[in-house]
Design an enzyme around this catalytic site. Sequence first.
Site, PDB file in Angstrom:
ATOM      1  N   ASP A  30       0.871  -1.176   0.000  1.00 36.43           N
ATOM      2  CA  ASP A  30       0.000   0.000   0.000  1.00 36.43           C
ATOM      3  C   ASP A  30       0.908   1.225   0.000  1.00 36.43           C
ATOM      4  O   ASP A  30       1.945   1.227   0.658  1.00 36.43           O
ATOM      5  CB  ASP A  30      -0.886  -0.011   1.256  1.00 36.43           C
ATOM      6  CG  ASP A  30      -2.067   0.938   1.128  1.00 36.43           C
ATOM      7  OD1 ASP A  30      -3.186   0.458   0.861  1.00 36.43           O
ATOM      8  OD2 ASP A  30      -1.871   2.173   1.283  1.00 36.43           O
ATOM      9  N   LYS A  35      -0.009   3.448   7.350  1.00 37.16           N
ATOM     10  CA  LYS A  35      -0.814   2.216   7.447  1.00 37.16           C
ATOM     11  C   LYS A  35       0.108   0.990   7.487  1.00 37.16           C
ATOM     12  O   LYS A  35      -0.071   0.083   8.303  1.00 37.16           O
ATOM     13  CB  LYS A  35      -1.729   2.143   6.208  1.00 37.16           C
ATOM     14  CG  LYS A  35      -2.952   1.305   6.421  1.00 37.16           C
ATOM     15  CD  LYS A  35      -3.735   1.185   5.141  1.00 37.16           C
ATOM     16  CE  LYS A  35      -4.885   2.153   5.050  1.00 37.16           C
ATOM     17  NZ  LYS A  35      -5.690   1.967   3.829  1.00 37.16           N
ATOM     18  N   GLU A 148     -15.144  -9.953  -4.555  1.00 39.04           N
ATOM     19  CA  GLU A 148     -15.314 -10.286  -3.124  1.00 39.04           C
ATOM     20  C   GLU A 148     -16.767 -10.042  -2.726  1.00 39.04           C
ATOM     21  O   GLU A 148     -17.445  -9.213  -3.310  1.00 39.04           O
ATOM     22  CB  GLU A 148     -14.355  -9.455  -2.267  1.00 39.04           C
ATOM     23  CG  GLU A 148     -14.409  -7.942  -2.464  1.00 39.04           C
ATOM     24  CD  GLU A 148     -15.568  -7.251  -1.776  1.00 39.04           C
ATOM     25  OE1 GLU A 148     -16.100  -7.841  -0.808  1.00 39.04           O
ATOM     26  OE2 GLU A 148     -15.950  -6.151  -2.205  1.00 39.04           O
ATOM     27  N   LEU A 150     -17.546  -9.769   0.851  1.00 40.15           N
ATOM     28  CA  LEU A 150     -17.479  -9.695   2.311  1.00 40.15           C
ATOM     29  C   LEU A 150     -18.195  -8.455   2.846  1.00 40.15           C
ATOM     30  O   LEU A 150     -18.104  -7.380   2.279  1.00 40.15           O
ATOM     31  CB  LEU A 150     -16.029  -9.747   2.801  1.00 40.15           C
ATOM     32  CG  LEU A 150     -14.971  -8.879   2.159  1.00 40.15           C
ATOM     33  CD1 LEU A 150     -14.814  -7.593   2.939  1.00 40.15           C
ATOM     34  CD2 LEU A 150     -13.662  -9.634   2.133  1.00 40.15           C
ATOM     35  N   LYS A 201     -20.969  -9.734  -9.384  1.00 40.53           N
ATOM     36  CA  LYS A 201     -20.733  -8.882  -8.217  1.00 40.53           C
ATOM     37  C   LYS A 201     -21.767  -7.751  -8.130  1.00 40.53           C
ATOM     38  O   LYS A 201     -22.429  -7.546  -7.116  1.00 40.53           O
ATOM     39  CB  LYS A 201     -19.310  -8.319  -8.275  1.00 40.53           C
ATOM     40  CG  LYS A 201     -19.015  -7.227  -7.287  1.00 40.53           C
ATOM     41  CD  LYS A 201     -19.057  -7.745  -5.855  1.00 40.53           C
ATOM     42  CE  LYS A 201     -19.244  -6.632  -4.862  1.00 40.53           C
ATOM     43  NZ  LYS A 201     -18.193  -6.459  -3.932  1.00 40.53           N
ATOM     44  N   GLY A 250     -35.643  -0.193   7.617  1.00 38.31           N
ATOM     45  CA  GLY A 250     -34.847   0.678   8.491  1.00 38.31           C
ATOM     46  C   GLY A 250     -34.710   2.079   7.951  1.00 38.31           C
ATOM     47  O   GLY A 250     -35.652   2.627   7.345  1.00 38.31           O
ATOM     48  N   CYS A 257     -20.434   0.031  -0.180  1.00 41.72           N
ATOM     49  CA  CYS A 257     -20.719  -0.776  -1.376  1.00 41.72           C
ATOM     50  C   CYS A 257     -22.080  -0.517  -2.017  1.00 41.72           C
ATOM     51  O   CYS A 257     -22.139  -0.158  -3.192  1.00 41.72           O
ATOM     52  CB  CYS A 257     -20.605  -2.255  -1.038  1.00 41.72           C
ATOM     53  SG  CYS A 257     -18.924  -2.722  -0.635  1.00 41.72           S
ATOM     54  N   LYS A 317     -23.982   0.721  10.108  1.00 39.91           N
ATOM     55  CA  LYS A 317     -24.556  -0.505  10.661  1.00 39.91           C
ATOM     56  C   LYS A 317     -23.725  -0.863  11.892  1.00 39.91           C
ATOM     57  O   LYS A 317     -22.613  -0.331  12.066  1.00 39.91           O
ATOM     58  CB  LYS A 317     -24.550  -1.633   9.632  1.00 39.91           C
ATOM     59  CG  LYS A 317     -23.170  -2.154   9.269  1.00 39.91           C
ATOM     60  CD  LYS A 317     -23.295  -3.372   8.381  1.00 39.91           C
ATOM     61  CE  LYS A 317     -21.994  -4.132   8.311  1.00 39.91           C
ATOM     62  NZ  LYS A 317     -22.069  -5.334   7.507  1.00 39.91           N
TER      63      LYS A 317
END
Length: 442
Positions: A30, A35, A148, A150, A201, A250, A257, A317
């Site tokens: 990165d 980081k 992905e 996730l 995706k 909600g 995303c 969330k």
Amino acid sequence: MRITIAGAGYVGLITGVCLSHRGRDITLIDPDASKIALLREGHAPIFENGLPKLLEECGEKMSFTTDPQKAYARADVIVFAVPTPDRRDGSANLAYLFEACAQVASFCEKGCFVVVKSTVPVGTCDKVERYFDSNTRPGLFRVVSNPEFLAQGTAIEDTLRPARIVIGAGDDNAAQSVREIYDGFDSTFVITDRRTAEMIKYASNDFLALKISYINEIANLCEIVGADSETVSLGMGLDPRIGLRYLRPGTGYGGSCFPKDTKALHWLARYHDYELKTIKATIEVNETQKIRLFKKAKKYYKDLQGVIVAVLGLAFKPGTDDLREAPSVDVIQLLAEEGAVVRTWDPAAAARFAQQYPDLVLACPTVEETLGGADLCLIMTEWDEIISYDPNDFARLMHTPIVIDGRNCYTPGAFTGSGVLYDSVGRQVVNSEVMTRIEACS
Ligand code: UDX
């Protein structure tokens, strides 16, 4: 097999530690030196359940660098997990992806498989392969799509035990070579071409977003016609063709995303002269739903000047400190514009909120302090600490006990006889006479 992952953000880091946990040789690169320094000291730069423990277990087995020469020169597989943020028009910005391509082309002389994990518009993997073919020896780099799936808060579990692993490749050999990364993973493999993998995706995320916008509209209608949205969700979701998940009404979806991926697919369709009407509606419904709690606040206080509002939950969330596209941000900005005095509590996102929006709110260390003397309470995130909070305490602590719950943290029955006006999503208001009493006193 030496695997280098480009991008130590959410996807890259979680993928890296999970693959390292499964014994793979991982290097994470990165450009952000601070980081990388944190990671080398064994500290997680992001908030995610189970990540610190897994990072500690990886120890020396996983290496971190900012140096492209070290990262790419000997890699057998390079995984792109760089951000693809949305531009103003909704399209995905691929600048970071092509910066990574340029570095790989300069430093990886032997060629290798390039796996694109970042969410990218359909056709991007083809473009990436064309880039390598024109800037290096043709055929040296073979590009494979491996999206992905996730979700924050369950990212490690989602990566170690994925419901499916999608691999989109130009030929069987490339597909099988990338499949080897996941040897020993107990999952269903979907092996297909690159464009189909890229589309899976977007279609998956956008379908989940659509399901949420759908149930939010149904819940709004439930309020009007006197039905109970929670039971409607249960009654619908028990049909296995529909399923129970992503049917919780909600305050609208947020995060990094769904908002981005709905806009990107809508943009892509338009670019090809096709209107994705369902996704257009999904986006529009969500924009309105995100500020619904503010509109409800106005129902109780036409003039919000000086009204003390306690906001419980800021993150988009629970289980994360992420505020990207969080409905709390829009609602708090509107409240502040109207002169309300906003107090907030969040167990993870409070510091980040204060840093990003200084002077907008007063952050309180406890739920009690947030509620003390408040005229209105808005629940924006369903943290466990809020769900387990005693409903009677709202009446005890608040000046005017009006609770607008955007996450249905309680059953309406919990407020019977409490003296608290409880207004939730898609259910009937409890103790609405509290308002008449307040109006009579004012
Ligand atoms: C999502 C996808 O789930 C994941 O597969 C993808 O790779 C990244 O985007 P994430 O954004 O972390 O993951 O969160 P998710 O748990 O899916 O929730 C997204 C938003 O939808 C949150 O704001 C959540 O509160 C909201 N939501 C979710 C609802 O409003 N109702 C639901 O029933 C489910």
